[in-house]
Write a protein that holds these residues in place. Sequence first.
Motif, PDB file in Angstrom:
ATOM      1  N   ASP A 245       0.816  -1.215   0.000  1.00 32.73           N
ATOM      2  CA  ASP A 245       0.000   0.000   0.000  1.00 32.73           C
ATOM      3  C   ASP A 245       0.850   1.266   0.000  1.00 32.73           C
ATOM      4  N   ALA A 246       1.978   1.234   0.715  1.00 32.21           N
ATOM      5  CA  ALA A 246       2.833   2.423   0.797  1.00 32.21           C
ATOM      6  C   ALA A 246       3.389   2.815  -0.561  1.00 32.21           C
ATOM      7  N   ILE A 247       3.513   1.849  -1.476  1.00 29.53           N
ATOM      8  CA  ILE A 247       4.051   2.124  -2.804  1.00 29.53           C
ATOM      9  C   ILE A 247       2.947   2.543  -3.768  1.00 29.53           C
ATOM     10  N   LYS A 248       1.804   1.869  -3.683  1.00 33.50           N
ATOM     11  CA  LYS A 248       0.741   2.172  -4.646  1.00 33.50           C
ATOM     12  C   LYS A 248      -0.203   3.280  -4.187  1.00 33.50           C
ATOM     13  N   SER A 249       0.047   3.853  -3.019  1.00 26.47           N
ATOM     14  CA  SER A 249      -0.881   4.847  -2.472  1.00 26.47           C
ATOM     15  C   SER A 249      -1.062   6.053  -3.379  1.00 26.47           C
ATOM     16  N   ASP A 250       0.005   6.467  -4.081  1.00 27.08           N
ATOM     17  CA  ASP A 250      -0.113   7.636  -4.961  1.00 27.08           C
ATOM     18  C   ASP A 250      -0.212   7.252  -6.436  1.00 27.08           C
ATOM     19  N   GLY A 251      -0.297   5.951  -6.709  1.00 26.45           N
ATOM     20  CA  GLY A 251      -0.500   5.496  -8.086  1.00 26.45           C
ATOM     21  C   GLY A 251       0.729   5.520  -8.966  1.00 26.45           C
ATOM     22  N   LYS A 252       1.909   5.725  -8.358  1.00 26.58           N
ATOM     23  CA  LYS A 252       3.121   5.775  -9.176  1.00 26.58           C
ATOM     24  C   LYS A 252       4.291   5.180  -8.396  1.00 26.58           C
ATOM     25  N   ILE A 253       5.356   4.865  -9.134  1.00 24.78           N
ATOM     26  CA  ILE A 253       6.566   4.328  -8.530  1.00 24.78           C
ATOM     27  C   ILE A 253       7.693   5.337  -8.736  1.00 24.78           C
ATOM     28  N   SER A 254       8.372   5.709  -7.655  1.00 22.95           N
ATOM     29  CA  SER A 254       9.524   6.606  -7.733  1.00 22.95           C
ATOM     30  C   SER A 254      10.769   5.770  -8.014  1.00 22.95           C
ATOM     31  N   ILE A 255      11.495   6.107  -9.093  1.00 22.86           N
ATOM     32  CA  ILE A 255      12.582   5.260  -9.587  1.00 22.86           C
ATOM     33  C   ILE A 255      13.869   6.056  -9.706  1.00 22.86           C
ATOM     34  N   GLY A 256      14.932   5.538  -9.114  1.00 26.61           N
ATOM     35  CA  GLY A 256      16.244   6.138  -9.272  1.00 26.61           C
ATOM     36  C   GLY A 256      16.967   5.532 -10.466  1.00 26.61           C
ATOM     37  N   THR A 257      17.526   6.381 -11.343  1.00 31.20           N
ATOM     38  CA  THR A 257      18.255   5.901 -12.510  1.00 31.20           C
ATOM     39  C   THR A 257      19.364   6.876 -12.874  1.00 31.20           C
ATOM     40  N   ASP A 258      20.476   6.354 -13.340  1.00 32.84           N
ATOM     41  CA  ASP A 258      21.569   7.196 -13.843  1.00 32.84           C
ATOM     42  C   ASP A 258      21.419   7.260 -15.359  1.00 32.84           C
ATOM     43  N   ALA A 259      20.843   8.345 -15.840  1.00 36.54           N
ATOM     44  CA  ALA A 259      20.471   8.453 -17.253  1.00 36.54           C
ATOM     45  C   ALA A 259      21.639   8.937 -18.108  1.00 36.54           C
ATOM     46  N   SER A 260      22.748   8.191 -18.047  1.00 37.24           N
ATOM     47  CA  SER A 260      23.912   8.540 -18.863  1.00 37.24           C
ATOM     48  C   SER A 260      24.458   7.295 -19.541  1.00 37.24           C
ATOM     49  N   TYR A 261      23.578   6.335 -19.845  1.00 36.95           N
ATOM     50  CA  TYR A 261      24.025   5.015 -20.278  1.00 36.95           C
ATOM     51  C   TYR A 261      23.194   4.508 -21.458  1.00 36.95           C
ATOM     52  N   PRO A 262      23.205   5.245 -22.585  1.00 38.74           N
ATOM     53  CA  PRO A 262      22.411   4.809 -23.731  1.00 38.74           C
ATOM     54  C   PRO A 262      22.926   3.486 -24.314  1.00 38.74           C
ATOM     55  N   PRO A 263      22.037   2.602 -24.797  1.00 37.94           N
ATOM     56  CA  PRO A 263      20.600   2.809 -24.994  1.00 37.94           C
ATOM     57  C   PRO A 263      19.757   2.369 -23.806  1.00 37.94           C
ATOM     58  N   ASN A 264      20.396   2.011 -22.672  1.00 39.58           N
ATOM     59  CA  ASN A 264      19.636   1.515 -21.524  1.00 39.58           C
ATOM     60  C   ASN A 264      18.822   2.622 -20.873  1.00 39.58           C
ATOM     61  N   GLU A 265      19.498   3.711 -20.534  1.00 39.14           N
ATOM     62  CA  GLU A 265      18.816   4.857 -19.947  1.00 39.14           C
ATOM     63  C   GLU A 265      19.638   6.110 -20.231  1.00 39.14           C
ATOM     64  N   SER A 266      18.973   7.121 -20.760  1.00 38.30           N
ATOM     65  CA  SER A 266      19.661   8.369 -21.087  1.00 38.30           C
ATOM     66  C   SER A 266      18.634   9.486 -21.191  1.00 38.30           C
ATOM     67  N   VAL A 267      19.114  10.722 -21.309  1.00 41.27           N
ATOM     68  CA  VAL A 267      18.230  11.879 -21.444  1.00 41.27           C
ATOM     69  C   VAL A 267      18.121  12.243 -22.916  1.00 41.27           C
ATOM     70  N   ASP A 268      16.914  12.264 -23.430  1.00 42.42           N
ATOM     71  CA  ASP A 268      16.691  12.666 -24.819  1.00 42.42           C
ATOM     72  C   ASP A 268      16.942  14.172 -24.928  1.00 42.42           C
ATOM     73  N   PRO A 269      17.891  14.600 -25.766  1.00 45.90           N
ATOM     74  CA  PRO A 269      18.223  16.024 -25.828  1.00 45.90           C
ATOM     75  C   PRO A 269      17.078  16.901 -26.312  1.00 45.90           C
ATOM     76  N   ALA A 270      16.174  16.335 -27.097  1.00 48.25           N
ATOM     77  CA  ALA A 270      15.060  17.134 -27.627  1.00 48.25           C
ATOM     78  C   ALA A 270      13.982  17.379 -26.575  1.00 48.25           C
ATOM     79  N   SER A 271      13.577  16.304 -25.892  1.00 54.23           N
ATOM     80  CA  SER A 271      12.481  16.418 -24.929  1.00 54.23           C
ATOM     81  C   SER A 271      12.956  16.577 -23.493  1.00 54.23           C
TER      82      SER A 271
END
Length: 303
Positions: A55-81
């Motif tokens: 319940d503590a996780i689903k109470s707000d309907g979302k999951i807070s996720i930590g990620t290091d977005a500097s590792y394409p194509p796994n996770e990165s920041v799209d420069p356009a958006s």
Amino acid sequence: MTTGSLRRRLVAASALVLTGALALSACGDSDDSGDSNGTASNTSVDSKLAAMVPDAIKSDGKISIGTDASYPPNESVDPASQKIVGWDVDLFTAVAGKLGLKTEFQNAGFDTIIPGVQSGKYEIGVSSFTDNKEREKAVDFVTYYSAGTSWAALKGNPDGVTPDNACGKSIGVQHGTVQVQDLEARSKKCTDAGKPAIKTVVRNQQTEVTNDLVAGKVQAMAADSPIAGYAVKQTGGKLELIGEVYDTAPYGFIFKKENGQFKEAVQGALKALITDGTYKQILEKYGVESGAITDPAINAAQS
């Protein structure tokens, strides 16, 4: 498989024993930028699995996720958006959709994510973590992919570098990865044999490592197999893979200990996505299907 030499990004042992002070300092160093994604449009909610989410996780309907977005194509920041993107992001968004939840990815320094999950700042970590025994002392894992270490050089490999022939060569690598340890061990073998040490060039982000190689500032780089393959593809033939993939091990989503049935719910959602073909479609979209697995496991590191 060699446990302890596997990625993919290595958290220092001191970060695995969380104290209140460490939690504050480690998390405070992260560069957070929230990025909310809706549930995947083609993902139907599994009510049985959704009921397993604490319940503590689903109470707000979302999951807070930590990620290091500097590792394409796994996770990165799209420069356009300026949104966090990648197949890790797409895959866990589909997992969350199965659980009836949305995702909120927060960009963070890699070595702050495990402490952030332990402290409750993040409800999960999704950042190409390799499941190994040392990390299992701090967090729980659900495996979702198999990756190894690959090397890349300029097209034609003009300096004749290979993983076993790198003495005296300059090799680029990202800070905090197990490839740093790998190069340290290989360099010691060089010096023990009376040969020059490997000149390891450590950068904070993988994109910097790749740019160094393209610019000729280093003679080769070592990274996770999907990362190296993607770099070759994205640089338009300027790079090539060298040697064979080695030290293959599973990536895993990371969870706080004593998380109820959260990890079992995520494991069930992954299995459902594998069965219905969504998992395969996501990996194929990014060209990383060679690391697909068929049976997600909890805390599967080899001893």
